[in-house]
Design an enzyme around this catalytic site. Structure first.
Site, PDB file in Angstrom:
ATOM      1  N   CYS A 200       0.841  -1.209   0.000  1.00  0.00           N
ATOM      2  CA  CYS A 200       0.000   0.000   0.000  1.00  0.00           C
ATOM      3  C   CYS A 200       0.874   1.256   0.000  1.00  0.00           C
ATOM      4  O   CYS A 200       1.606   1.485  -0.960  1.00  0.00           O
ATOM      5  CB  CYS A 200      -0.995  -0.037   1.159  1.00  0.00           C
ATOM      6  SG  CYS A 200      -2.346   1.141   0.956  1.00  0.00           S
TER       7      CYS A 200
ATOM      8  N   HIS B 283      -3.843  -4.993  -0.257  1.00  0.00           N
ATOM      9  CA  HIS B 283      -3.380  -5.558   1.011  1.00  0.00           C
ATOM     10  C   HIS B 283      -3.453  -7.078   0.939  1.00  0.00           C
ATOM     11  O   HIS B 283      -4.515  -7.649   1.192  1.00  0.00           O
ATOM     12  CB  HIS B 283      -4.262  -5.050   2.159  1.00  0.00           C
ATOM     13  CG  HIS B 283      -4.045  -3.608   2.465  1.00  0.00           C
ATOM     14  ND1 HIS B 283      -3.107  -3.180   3.371  1.00  0.00           N
ATOM     15  CD2 HIS B 283      -4.613  -2.491   1.964  1.00  0.00           C
ATOM     16  CE1 HIS B 283      -3.117  -1.853   3.419  1.00  0.00           C
ATOM     17  NE2 HIS B 283      -4.019  -1.410   2.575  1.00  0.00           N
TER      18      HIS B 283
ATOM     19  N   GLU C 292      -2.458  -9.118   3.002  1.00  0.00           N
ATOM     20  CA  GLU C 292      -2.755  -9.628   4.349  1.00  0.00           C
ATOM     21  C   GLU C 292      -4.240  -9.586   4.669  1.00  0.00           C
ATOM     22  O   GLU C 292      -4.674 -10.118   5.679  1.00  0.00           O
ATOM     23  CB  GLU C 292      -1.939  -8.848   5.394  1.00  0.00           C
ATOM     24  CG  GLU C 292      -2.406  -7.437   5.714  1.00  0.00           C
ATOM     25  CD  GLU C 292      -1.987  -6.362   4.711  1.00  0.00           C
ATOM     26  OE1 GLU C 292      -1.524  -6.707   3.609  1.00  0.00           O
ATOM     27  OE2 GLU C 292      -2.132  -5.165   5.048  1.00  0.00           O
TER      28      GLU C 292
END
Lengths: 195, 251
Positions: free
Chosen positions: A76, A177, A179
């Site tokens: 990001c 993202h 994650e």
């Protein structure tokens, strides 16, 4: 050992949690020696690019990041810091990726921030190995990196095609993202860890 | 194009997921973390965890549970219930929440929205609104629907956006728990009026209800609880049906 660069870039526990779920060992540090010794380095980032860049500079990490020779993943704002510059400030960035970061223009069809699940196109390279075509990943951002020769995945929002991922030599970056991107994100992170 | 989202909502009391009908007659349905992990595996796009006891009983929010949820699930999640100060939001962010939702406290003090948004960004702030239609006017309620306010839904939603809300989660108290469809026309009006995403909540009973609120209702996301918790509509089948009906969803 995987090193997450700790430069006060906001909340990074989601990155830590994702690495833990993958069974990866990691440490959080701002120590240049530790960063340069790591097998893999993650440069996280949320919030304002200019403030994040200032934090990196204050900790004397700009040149350290540029000199890493092992795989680096910017996520990001972490990815945006690796570009030439960002309109968010504006601020001059690390200049690893040959592109500039600009703000999305809001239209009735394109809300800003670009937030939610969007699909990846033109994915290339090991980072996306085994990923089904047009997989969806999770984005939250108001600024985007333009397309350039370093682009390794694209995405579009409001008619703007932008770099969803970038790569230059050992440096990788994802605007999304991984994650927070479900199993697709886990695969991308595992691929990075396996580089 | 950003995909329309399917969001299971987990109302949590003492670490257990419960779901009431019209917020009364609460009944336990399962473990909060385990259900979240399962929903993520099934293809839920996001989760909302609401500590329903927080406002009514003045209890503190559930930071420890949020920490376990963040460790366990690989998709974004929002937490709400009893967030009354910037410090509450900060604690939940630190525990791993991707977004927080504010409701009663924002009505009591609208500056709460701007204060959280300025510090952590609009993408972190969901303003939840519970409203019911009385004599043709949609009026906001607080404290889990138990207190009627003088605030009108549309003007409050607009003010929330202007103060920095990143999303509006509107629950129609008239539709919630009925399984008879969402308040489609209200969502369409909110969606036309606002530039931030709208999450529809309250009334989902079948796949067609969800399809309708995401198309005719122009909502960006559909939230539901009981139809998911009791397995009436499994998420993988729901998303395939939506995709077949030309709704842009993540498969």
């Amino acid at each position: 050992m995987i090193t997450i660069i700790d430069y006060g870039s906001g909340n990074i526990c989601s990155v830590e949690n994702a690495l833990s779920r993958l069974g990866a060992e990691y440490e959080l540090t701002a120590d240049p020696a530790r960063i340069l010794q790591a097998d893999k380095v993650i440069l996280p980032g949320v919030g304002n690019a200019a403030a994040a860049m200032e934090n990196l500079r204050e900790k004397g990490l700009c040149e350290v990041v540029r000199s890493i020779r092992r795989p680096v993943l910017g996520i990001c704002v972490g990815m945006q810091l690796m570009c030439r510059s960002s309109e968010e400030g504006p601020v001059s960035c690390l200049g690893i990726f040959d592109t500039e970061v600009k703000r999305f223009v809001e239209t009735p069809d394109a809300k800003v921030p670009h937030m939610g699940w969007n699909s990846l196109g033109n994915t290339e390279g090991k980072l996306f190995k085994g990923l089904p075509k047009e997989s969806f990943v999770y984005f939250v951002h108001s600024y985007y990196a333009g397309l350039c020769p370093d682009t390794i995945a694209v995405c579009s929002h409001g008619g703007v095609m932008f770099s969803a991922a970038l790569r230059y030599e050992n440096f990788y970056g994802t605007q999304f993202h991984p994650e927070k991107s479900g199993t697709a994100g886990e695969l991308i992170l595992s691929n990075f860890l396996a580089l | 194009m950003v995909a329309k989202r399917i969001i299971p909502c987990l109302d949590v009391k003492d670490g257990q997921v419960v779901k009431g009908i019209n917020f009364e007659g609460l009944r336990e349905v399962g473990d909060a973390v385990g259900m979240g992990v399962q929903y993520a595996a099934d293809g839920a796009d996001e989760l909302v965890y609401l500590d329903i006891s927080a406002t009514r009983e003045g209890r503190n929010t559930f930071t420890q549970l949020v920490r376990r949820i963040a460790a366990g699930i690989n998709i974004p999640f929002t937490v709400g219930g009893g967030i009354a100060a910037v410090e509450d939001a900060a604690r939940l962010l630190e525990a791993g929440a991707d977004k927080i939702s504010v409701n009663s406290a924002a009505i009591a003090d609208p500056s709460l929205i701007s204060r959280i948004a300025e510090k952590y960004g609009s993408q972190f702030v969901v303003v939840a609104i519970d409203a019911k239609c009385i004599d043709g006017q949609w009026r906001c309620t607080t404290h889990g629907g138990s207190r009627l306010t003088g605030l009108e839904l549309f003007s409050w939603a607009l003010e929330a956006q202007e103060r920095g809300a990143g999303e509006i989660l509107f629950t129609s108290m008239d539709h919630d728990g009925t399984c008879a469809g969402y308040a489609d026309e209200v969502y369409a009006r909110l969606s036309d009026m606002l530039s931030i995403p709208i999450i529809a909540s309250g009334g989902a009973g079948c796949v067609e209800d969800i399809r309708r609120v995401l198309t005719e209702g122009r909502a960006d996301a559909a939230l539901a609880a009981s139809i998911f918790h009791y397995g009436q509509i499994p998420i993988p089948g729901l998303k395939r049906a939506l995709k077949a009906a030309n709704v842009n969803v993540r498969l």
